[in-house]
Design a protein around this motif. Structure first.
Motif, PDB file in Angstrom:
ATOM      1  N   ILE B 142      28.652  35.638  40.198  1.00 50.72           N
ATOM      2  CA  ILE B 142      29.272  36.785  39.505  1.00 50.72           C
ATOM      3  C   ILE B 142      28.947  36.731  38.013  1.00 50.72           C
ATOM      4  O   ILE B 142      29.278  35.752  37.341  1.00 50.72           O
ATOM      5  CB  ILE B 142      30.812  36.776  39.689  1.00 50.72           C
ATOM      6  CG1 ILE B 142      31.149  36.934  41.177  1.00 50.72           C
ATOM      7  CG2 ILE B 142      31.468  37.885  38.898  1.00 50.72           C
ATOM      8  CD1 ILE B 142      32.635  36.954  41.468  1.00 50.72           C
ATOM      9  N   PRO B 143      28.295  37.757  37.466  1.00 44.97           N
ATOM     10  CA  PRO B 143      28.032  37.746  36.022  1.00 44.97           C
ATOM     11  C   PRO B 143      29.346  37.838  35.253  1.00 44.97           C
ATOM     12  O   PRO B 143      30.221  38.626  35.631  1.00 44.97           O
ATOM     13  CB  PRO B 143      27.192  39.013  35.799  1.00 44.97           C
ATOM     14  CG  PRO B 143      26.911  39.593  37.127  1.00 44.97           C
ATOM     15  CD  PRO B 143      27.835  38.992  38.126  1.00 44.97           C
ATOM     16  N   PHE B 145      30.111  39.129  32.457  1.00 44.66           N
ATOM     17  CA  PHE B 145      30.448  40.415  31.829  1.00 44.66           C
ATOM     18  C   PHE B 145      30.968  41.422  32.861  1.00 44.66           C
ATOM     19  O   PHE B 145      31.781  42.276  32.548  1.00 44.66           O
ATOM     20  CB  PHE B 145      29.260  40.998  31.053  1.00 44.66           C
ATOM     21  CG  PHE B 145      27.982  41.060  31.831  1.00 44.66           C
ATOM     22  CD1 PHE B 145      27.125  39.975  31.879  1.00 44.66           C
ATOM     23  CD2 PHE B 145      27.638  42.198  32.527  1.00 44.66           C
ATOM     24  CE1 PHE B 145      25.950  40.026  32.611  1.00 44.66           C
ATOM     25  CE2 PHE B 145      26.468  42.265  33.246  1.00 44.66           C
ATOM     26  CZ  PHE B 145      25.622  41.169  33.302  1.00 44.66           C
ATOM     27  N   TRP B 146      30.492  41.300  34.117  1.00 46.18           N
ATOM     28  CA  TRP B 146      31.026  42.195  35.159  1.00 46.18           C
ATOM     29  C   TRP B 146      32.454  41.783  35.516  1.00 46.18           C
ATOM     30  O   TRP B 146      33.340  42.623  35.648  1.00 46.18           O
ATOM     31  CB  TRP B 146      30.137  42.169  36.409  1.00 46.18           C
ATOM     32  CG  TRP B 146      30.586  43.163  37.459  1.00 46.18           C
ATOM     33  CD1 TRP B 146      30.783  44.503  37.278  1.00 46.18           C
ATOM     34  CD2 TRP B 146      30.914  42.891  38.830  1.00 46.18           C
ATOM     35  NE1 TRP B 146      31.197  45.085  38.463  1.00 46.18           N
ATOM     36  CE2 TRP B 146      31.284  44.125  39.427  1.00 46.18           C
ATOM     37  CE3 TRP B 146      30.919  41.737  39.615  1.00 46.18           C
ATOM     38  CZ2 TRP B 146      31.654  44.228  40.772  1.00 46.18           C
ATOM     39  CZ3 TRP B 146      31.285  41.849  40.949  1.00 46.18           C
ATOM     40  CH2 TRP B 146      31.651  43.073  41.520  1.00 46.18           C
ATOM     41  N   LEU B 149      34.755  43.139  33.013  1.00 52.87           N
ATOM     42  CA  LEU B 149      35.080  44.558  33.219  1.00 52.87           C
ATOM     43  C   LEU B 149      36.119  44.724  34.333  1.00 52.87           C
ATOM     44  O   LEU B 149      37.045  45.520  34.210  1.00 52.87           O
ATOM     45  CB  LEU B 149      33.816  45.360  33.574  1.00 52.87           C
ATOM     46  CG  LEU B 149      32.720  45.455  32.509  1.00 52.87           C
ATOM     47  CD1 LEU B 149      31.592  46.378  32.969  1.00 52.87           C
ATOM     48  CD2 LEU B 149      33.274  45.957  31.189  1.00 52.87           C
ATOM     49  N   LEU B 150      35.953  43.955  35.423  1.00 53.48           N
ATOM     50  CA  LEU B 150      36.916  44.042  36.529  1.00 53.48           C
ATOM     51  C   LEU B 150      38.303  43.589  36.080  1.00 53.48           C
ATOM     52  O   LEU B 150      39.315  44.207  36.425  1.00 53.48           O
ATOM     53  CB  LEU B 150      36.453  43.192  37.715  1.00 53.48           C
ATOM     54  CG  LEU B 150      35.155  43.606  38.420  1.00 53.48           C
ATOM     55  CD1 LEU B 150      34.894  42.718  39.630  1.00 53.48           C
ATOM     56  CD2 LEU B 150      35.206  45.062  38.867  1.00 53.48           C
ATOM     57  N   ILE B 152      39.496  43.684  33.043  1.00 51.52           N
ATOM     58  CA  ILE B 152      40.058  44.724  32.162  1.00 51.52           C
ATOM     59  C   ILE B 152      40.610  45.864  33.026  1.00 51.52           C
ATOM     60  O   ILE B 152      41.723  46.354  32.793  1.00 51.52           O
ATOM     61  CB  ILE B 152      38.978  45.266  31.193  1.00 51.52           C
ATOM     62  CG1 ILE B 152      38.583  44.188  30.187  1.00 51.52           C
ATOM     63  CG2 ILE B 152      39.486  46.510  30.460  1.00 51.52           C
ATOM     64  CD1 ILE B 152      37.427  44.570  29.277  1.00 51.52           C
ATOM     65  N   VAL B 260      32.136  42.044  24.789  1.00 50.14           N
ATOM     66  CA  VAL B 260      32.859  42.895  25.746  1.00 50.14           C
ATOM     67  C   VAL B 260      34.283  43.166  25.243  1.00 50.14           C
ATOM     68  O   VAL B 260      34.762  44.292  25.295  1.00 50.14           O
ATOM     69  CB  VAL B 260      32.927  42.224  27.142  1.00 50.14           C
ATOM     70  CG1 VAL B 260      33.730  43.081  28.111  1.00 50.14           C
ATOM     71  CG2 VAL B 260      31.535  41.982  27.694  1.00 50.14           C
TER      72      VAL B 260
END
Lengths: 295, 314
Positions: B142-143, B145-146, B149-150, B152, B260
């Motif tokens: 899992i990156p 930064f992704w 986002l999840l 957040i 981010v």
């Protein structure tokens, strides 16, 4: 029989070995599933026009932020672009960066590591200290320094990620070379007066390929994440060209109102990286169990 | 032990010099003119020449390197052309954020990884093991930064438990500061936890097969004592090496995650400096971060020598 011909027994044995490898690979569900996923991504990357349903940069202002439907399988973004088609085209970017950057790393790191390991002594010491120093840089930092100088864009991202792989591969290859260079066939080639590069390329390289293949497969997964990360920051693939990272970057701006935009490109990254990592793990178990240590 | 530490220190010196040389020469010698990189490709020739003169780029490159090192040793890395502040001042303003984020990420990684790895490794081929391995495999893919986002999306936008962006200083409001740091620390820590959990599991499986563990069991020791006193303590030795490597990954993580969450740390300064073509700042930050990682690796090596006496006698 001419001197170049391979004896019948040898050919048969070689194919038997390959058949045995395929048989053992097919017994590993994780390896088979991951190979299947990689083949699907590869198909999408090569035949983008067949796999995609829309032009990835076509903006449809009548369909902004539309949800998944028959017309747009995964919905559309803020400019009405088809998310599914952009993910398909992003697969091409991801695989291209993955393969080329690992290619750059292998084509420099492998000869470097073989030369250091084969030469030994102070030359090895100096060559490897340089690699240690490069290795001390966090991967993303090193890539960023290179991009800071070369500029943004997908081509420079490939170079930057490729350079990141060099020290790790050089270390790995050097270690394998140290054990191979003491083998009798290498000593025999030395005593027959073969040149250093001839010994390295003909006698050492073919016998240290297994760990390089394993590491290469794992490195592709890392390269895909790195490319996505750099594009996410705005330093890789430039808009409007589709890349999974830049799609996530675009999605971040609409996180509070259109959170679903961030889901599918991320899933594409995770699934592809997972597939390469599991393939690498399976190849490691089959080709070079000594590298295991973590299972 | 002292001899071991001195030997490790001496071995680190050439690496530190090489790090400084790589940082300097990568920016000076890669194709592309630093002055042109700062001013942009369409800049006027006379302006570029003037900047080359100002930056000392017309001098021999070795002289430039020695001059840069001389000033770097005194903490002088030049000035930001954009803000006029010295790079040292820019860094000192942001250091606190990155150090705090790094420590919290490491805590998240260790808190998650050790119990998962311990449980999976002490009960191999059970549902605990399969779950632990699943976490390790997926977590590494899992990156960060992704994941950010999840996190957040769920915890800031939907549930409103944590802020999605911004930073409050610890001195100003410790509680608000920690609320703002939870999601970034988890985003960086999960991938590190995955690697650590995998190593902990592997170590536990290996250690629990050793003769001394079998002896401990045959003496009638309780299973909990066997696992913690004989298994876990010995299994930690290779885990600590991995922990050293994690520091480098955490720095990489901080660079992207600070952007981010808009955290005013070193990572965000680096990205902003790249966009603003502040090569002097990029160079200084690269040197500081790489040196920090090299020094933390040295510390890990030394602590490794304390934990495993075999290392220092090699």
């Amino acid at each position: 029989m001419s001197s170049g011909a391979v004896p019948w027994e040898d050919t048969s044995r070689r194919f038997a070995r390959e058949r045995e490898f395929v048989r053992r690979f097919s017994r590993r569900p994780a390896g088979v599933i991951s190979l299947f996923i990689i083949l699907i991504v590869l198909f999408a990357a090569i035949f983008t026009n067949v796999a995609a349903t829309h032009d990835p940069i076509f903006t449809d202002f009548d369909a902004l932020f539309s949800g998944p439907s028959g017309a747009h399988w995964l919905g559309t973004d803020n400019l009405g672009r088809d998310t599914y088609s952009r993910i398909v085209h992003g697969a091409r970017t991801a695989l291209l960066v993955g393969v080329i950057s690992v290619g750059i790393g292998v084509s420099i790191g492998m000869p470097y590591g073989m030369l250091a390991g084969y030469l030994g002594g102070w030359k090895d010491e100096v060559m490897m200290r340089v690699m240690d120093a490069i290795y001390a840089f966090p991967a993303l930092l090193l890539a960023l320094i290179i991009i800071a100088v070369l500029g943004t864009g997908i081509f420079n991202v490939m170079i930057a990620i490729g350079v990141v792989f060099i020290p790790g591969l050089a270390r790995l290859v050097r270690g394998s070379t140290l054990s191979v260079k003491e083998m009798e066939y290498v000593l025999a080639a030395e005593s027959s007066g073969a040149s250093t590069w001839r010994i390295i390329l003909q006698h050492i390289a073919p016998n240290i390929l297994a760990p390089v293949i394993v590491q290469g497969s794992l490195a592709i997964g890392f390269a895909i994440i790195a490319e996505a990360g750099l594009s996410f920051l705005g330093l890789g693939t430039q808009p409007p060209d589709p890349s999974w990272g830049s799609m996530l970057s675009g999605a971040q701006r609409f996180l509070t109102s259109q959170g679903s935009l961030a889901i599918f490109p991320g899933l594409a990254i995770v699934l592809t990286v997972l597939a390469f990592n599991l393939l690498g793990d399976t190849l490691r178990d089959l080709l070079d169990p000594r590298l295991r240590g973590s299972d | 032990m002292t001899t071991y530490i001195i030997r490790r220190l001496i071995a680190t010196v050439p690496v530190l010099f090489l790090i400084s040389a790589i940082t300097f020469f990568t920016i000076r010698l890669l194709p592309g003119d630093p002055a042109l990189a700062i001013l942009g490709p369409e800049a006027d020739y006379n302006l570029v020449e003037a900047l080359r003169e100002e930056l000392g780029l017309n001098r021999p490159v070795v002289v430039q390197y020695l001059d840069w090192m001389y000033h770097a040793f005194q903490g002088e890395f030049g000035e930001s052309r954009r803000s006029g502040d010295t790079v040292a001042a820019l860094v000192s303003d942001r250091l606190e954020v990155t150090i705090q984020l790094g420590i919290l990420s490491l805590i998240v990684a260790v808190i998650l990884a050790l119990p998962i790895g311990l449980l999976a490794g002490s009960k191999p081929n059970t549902p605990f093991d399969y779950l632990g391995t699943f976490f390790a495999v997926v977590g590494a893919a899992i990156p960060n930064f992704w994941l950010a986002l999840l996190l957040i999306l769920v915890f800031a936008v939907d549930l409103g438990w944590f802020p999605a962006l911004g930073f409050t200083s610890f001195r100003e409001d410790p509680l608000e500061n920690m609320r703002g740091m939870v999601l970034p620390a988890i985003a960086i820590g999960i991938a590190q936890a995955a690697v650590l959990a995998r190593q902990t599991r592997a170590s536990m499986v290996e250690v629990l097969q050793q003769d001394y563990v079998r002896t401990a069991r045959s003496k009638g020791l309780r299973e909990r004592n066997v696992i913690f006193r004989h298994g876990f303590r010995n299994a930690m030795i290779p885990v600590i090496t991995i922990l050293g490597l994690q520091i480098s990954n955490i720095v990489s993580g901080a660079i992207i995650i600070e952007s981010v969450f808009s955290l005013p740390g070193i990572g965000k300064l680096l990205i902003d400096s790249i966009f603003n073509r502040e090569l002097v700042t990029v160079q200084a930050l690269a040197l500081m971060l790489a040196l920090a990682v090299a020094m933390s690796n040295l510390l890990v090596d030394v602590s490794y020598g304390y934990i495993d006496p075999r290392i220092r006698y090699e």
